[in-house]
Design a protein around this motif. Structure first.
Motif, PDB file in Angstrom:
ATOM      1  N   THR A  83       0.834  -1.206   0.000  1.00  0.00           N
ATOM      2  CA  THR A  83       0.000   0.000   0.000  1.00  0.00           C
ATOM      3  C   THR A  83       0.869   1.256   0.000  1.00  0.00           C
ATOM      4  OG1 THR A  83      -1.732  -1.171   1.193  1.00  0.00           O
ATOM      5  CG2 THR A  83      -1.820   1.230   1.252  1.00  0.00           C
ATOM      6  N   THR A 111       2.384   1.829  -3.401  1.00  0.00           N
ATOM      7  CA  THR A 111       1.386   2.389  -4.316  1.00  0.00           C
ATOM      8  C   THR A 111       1.203   3.878  -4.059  1.00  0.00           C
ATOM      9  OG1 THR A 111       0.263   0.250  -4.369  1.00  0.00           O
ATOM     10  CG2 THR A 111      -0.985   2.149  -5.140  1.00  0.00           C
ATOM     11  N   LYS A 171       4.315   5.771  -5.238  1.00  0.00           N
ATOM     12  CA  LYS A 171       4.363   5.856  -6.699  1.00  0.00           C
ATOM     13  C   LYS A 171       3.396   6.917  -7.210  1.00  0.00           C
ATOM     14  CE  LYS A 171       6.081   1.295  -8.000  1.00  0.00           C
ATOM     15  NZ  LYS A 171       5.814   0.038  -8.706  1.00  0.00           N
ATOM     16  N   THR A 172       2.208   6.959  -6.619  1.00  0.00           N
ATOM     17  CA  THR A 172       1.226   7.977  -7.007  1.00  0.00           C
ATOM     18  C   THR A 172       1.763   9.369  -6.694  1.00  0.00           C
ATOM     19  OG1 THR A 172      -0.577   6.439  -6.575  1.00  0.00           O
ATOM     20  CG2 THR A 172      -1.140   8.774  -6.657  1.00  0.00           C
TER      21      THR A 172
END
Length: 144
Positions: free
Chosen positions: A51, A54, A57-58
């Motif tokens: 999580t 993610t 990366k966003t």
């Protein structure tokens, strides 16, 4: 009574072994439960890390996008600045030419004329000779 004693003797003979087997079984169950909890913690930790990856990366993508937009804005402003500097130099050259004409007219006519000094436009801020008169122009005056 002898049958009760024989049960006690046989129970007492097997008692320590039975007790050790029970302890061993409890230890095995405890170890299994501990291993299960450890696997669950590890799995939860891995889920949390995935999580976080993610989210990072966003966030990284958003930062790169903002950096690209900022760079494009910078490039646009730099280009406009270069155009404006070129225009200032051109206008300074024109002003020098006009001042030369005024000097010639002053010599020929004999009339004293107020000819402003031309500062270096890149070293000094723009100083208008008549600051009380605003210069009116549209924003599109220099666009082609």
């Amino acid at each position: 009574m002898s049958s009760a004693r024989s049960q006690q003797n046989s129970g007492s003979d097997e008692g320590p072994q039975n007790l050790m087997d029970q302890r061993k079984q409890r230890r095995m169950l405890s170890n299994r439960e501990s291993a299960r909890r450890s696997r669950m913690r590890k799995q939860k930790h891995m889920g949390d890390l995935i999580t976080q990856i993610t989210q990072l990366k966003t966030e990284n993508s958003q930062i790169l996008s903002q950096a690209d937009i900022t760079m494009q804005h910078y490039m646009k402003l730099d280009s406009e600045n270069t155009i404006l500097r070129t225009q200032v130099m051109e206008l300074t050259d024109r002003l020098q030419s006009l001042n030369s004409v005024l000097h010639i007219m002053e010599e020929v006519s004999g009339l004293a004329m107020d000819i402003p000094e031309i500062p270096d436009p890149l070293l000094q801020p723009l100083q208008l000779p008549c600051p009380s008169f605003p210069i009116m122009a549209s924003a599109d005056i220099f666009r082609c």
